[in-house]
Design a protein around this motif. Structure first.
Motif, PDB file in Angstrom:
ATOM      1  N   UNK A   1       0.822  -1.206   0.000  1.00 28.77           N
ATOM      2  CA  UNK A   1       0.000   0.000   0.000  1.00 28.77           C
ATOM      3  C   UNK A   1       0.857   1.256   0.000  1.00 28.77           C
ATOM      4  N   UNK A   2       1.948   1.236   0.737  1.00 22.94           N
ATOM      5  CA  UNK A   2       2.833   2.405   0.775  1.00 22.94           C
ATOM      6  C   UNK A   2       3.449   2.707  -0.585  1.00 22.94           C
ATOM      7  N   UNK A   3       3.689   1.661  -1.361  1.00 25.49           N
ATOM      8  CA  UNK A   3       4.322   1.815  -2.673  1.00 25.49           C
ATOM      9  C   UNK A   3       3.312   1.932  -3.801  1.00 25.49           C
ATOM     10  N   UNK A   4       2.059   2.190  -3.439  1.00 25.19           N
ATOM     11  CA  UNK A   4       0.996   2.323  -4.432  1.00 25.19           C
ATOM     12  C   UNK A   4       0.548   3.784  -4.464  1.00 25.19           C
ATOM     13  N   UNK A   5       1.111   4.589  -5.372  1.00 23.28           N
ATOM     14  CA  UNK A   5       0.792   6.028  -5.384  1.00 23.28           C
ATOM     15  C   UNK A   5      -0.699   6.321  -5.496  1.00 23.28           C
ATOM     16  N   UNK A   6      -1.400   5.537  -6.302  1.00 25.80           N
ATOM     17  CA  UNK A   6      -2.831   5.786  -6.486  1.00 25.80           C
ATOM     18  C   UNK A   6      -3.603   5.632  -5.177  1.00 25.80           C
TER      19      UNK A   6
ATOM     20  N   UNK B   1      -7.203  10.752   3.190  1.00 24.74           N
ATOM     21  CA  UNK B   1      -6.914   9.825   4.298  1.00 24.74           C
ATOM     22  C   UNK B   1      -8.130   9.054   4.777  1.00 24.74           C
ATOM     23  N   UNK B   2      -9.292   9.709   4.817  1.00 22.98           N
ATOM     24  CA  UNK B   2     -10.484   8.999   5.292  1.00 22.98           C
ATOM     25  C   UNK B   2     -10.897   7.901   4.321  1.00 22.98           C
ATOM     26  N   UNK B   3     -10.665   8.112   3.028  1.00 25.83           N
ATOM     27  CA  UNK B   3     -10.965   7.061   2.056  1.00 25.83           C
ATOM     28  C   UNK B   3      -9.978   5.902   2.184  1.00 25.83           C
ATOM     29  N   UNK B   4      -8.719   6.225   2.460  1.00 30.36           N
ATOM     30  CA  UNK B   4      -7.739   5.164   2.685  1.00 30.36           C
ATOM     31  C   UNK B   4      -8.171   4.277   3.842  1.00 30.36           C
TER      32      UNK B   4
ATOM     33  N   UNK C   1       0.155   1.067  11.265  1.00 34.47           N
ATOM     34  CA  UNK C   1       1.372   0.733  10.534  1.00 34.47           C
ATOM     35  C   UNK C   1       1.554   1.645   9.318  1.00 34.47           C
ATOM     36  N   UNK C   2       0.462   1.994   8.672  1.00 40.84           N
ATOM     37  CA  UNK C   2       0.544   2.894   7.518  1.00 40.84           C
ATOM     38  C   UNK C   2       0.925   4.308   7.940  1.00 40.84           C
ATOM     39  N   UNK C   3       0.498   4.728   9.134  1.00 38.53           N
ATOM     40  CA  UNK C   3       0.814   6.079   9.610  1.00 38.53           C
ATOM     41  C   UNK C   3       2.283   6.255   9.907  1.00 38.53           C
ATOM     42  N   UNK C   4       3.020   5.142  10.012  1.00 34.36           N
ATOM     43  CA  UNK C   4       4.458   5.206  10.303  1.00 34.36           C
ATOM     44  C   UNK C   4       5.276   5.486   9.056  1.00 34.36           C
ATOM     45  N   UNK C   5       4.622   5.606   7.908  1.00 37.47           N
ATOM     46  CA  UNK C   5       5.382   5.804   6.665  1.00 37.47           C
ATOM     47  C   UNK C   5       6.079   7.144   6.663  1.00 37.47           C
TER      48      UNK C   5
END
Length: 258
Positions: free
Chosen positions: A71-76, A82-85, A254-258
């Motif tokens: 997910x981190x490497x998926x620009x789209x 953020x709320x949609x993510x 985990x995604x917020x740690x990017x």
């Protein structure tokens, strides 16, 4: 001919009433309102647990980590609000996790979990009623039938022998689901799903008749992932080791740690 309903469990009485032994030994049944049917103890519905929970949980956590990296490497995905993510992640983490298990060929075995005897249940009931305790019963463990179906879904994917590109585009078709409630950019997400679908078609070479049949098999197999509830995945792979954890919330952190 028996008057019981088709598919009735032999560990239950007629119309889901407790078995005769339980009724005779438990006088509290005569003094309290009817309760929901007791947990079925037929083999297919008996609770099971992992034979190697530490190893399997570690492999499952590795799959989650790879999912976050994807997910981190998926620009789209990263460019969405953020709320949609968060909503997409909450709505599709289960099928994505299953695809990760299939891609990494994670195998596991289960064994029947110990089940308290009828007498022990009655004694515990009477002890609880005597102390006035309103403690909720433990959440049931995964059933053998549910785990077998999960394993069948994984085996179906392994039989397809998908490559990394096919898995990546298939994940995209599942991730970008415009039907998830509450999305702000649902139209854009729908276009992303269509792009992932066409990319999957291209990698499967649909101009060959065999490729078209393979696409149908892939999409049909992917549709079975929705039949596996995320709660089963949490209870089977994570709860035995790390306890009750909101996996969707954990992935968000985990995604917020990017």
């Amino acid at each position: 001919m028996s008057s019981s309903q088709p598919g009735a469990c032999p560990c239950q009485g007629a119309v889901g009433r407790p078995a005769i032994l339980h009724a005779l030994l438990s006088p509290s049944l005569r003094t309290r309102p009817p309760t929901p049917p007791s947990r079925c103890l037929c083999r297919q519905h008996r609770p099971v647990r992992l034979c190697a929970p530490h190893r399997t949980c570690r492999e499952a956590l590795d799959v989650l980590a790879k999912m976050v990296a994807f997910l981190r490497n998926l620009p789209s995905f990263c460019q969405l609000p953020p709320q949609d993510q968060r909503r997409l992640l909450q709505g599709c983490w289960g099928p994505l996790f299953l695809l990760g298990l299939a891609q990494d060929t994670v195998t596991f075995e289960v064994a029947e979990a110990p089940v308290p005897s009828i007498l022990k249940k009655i004694l515990l009931e009477q002890s609880s009623s005597g102390t006035g305790s309103d403690q909720l019963p433990d959440r049931p463990q995964p059933s053998l039938a549910a785990v077998r179906w999960l394993q069948c879904c994984l085996e179906s994917f392994w039989s397809l022998e998908l490559g990394p590109k096919e898995y990546a585009y298939l994940k995209g078709t599942i991730l970008f689901n415009p039907d998830v409630p509450g999305l702000h950019a649902s139209s854009h997400i729908g276009r992303l799903q269509q792009e992932a679908h066409w990319a999957l078609c291209e990698v499967l070479e649909p101009w060959y008749s065999a490729g078209q049949g393979r696409l149908a098999r892939v999409l049909l197999t992917a549709s079975t992932l929705k039949s596996i509830p995320p709660s089963l995945l949490g209870d089977l792979f994570f709860r035995p080791i790390i306890g009750d954890v909101d996996i969707g919330g954990l992935l968000e952190d985990m995604l917020l740690l990017r």
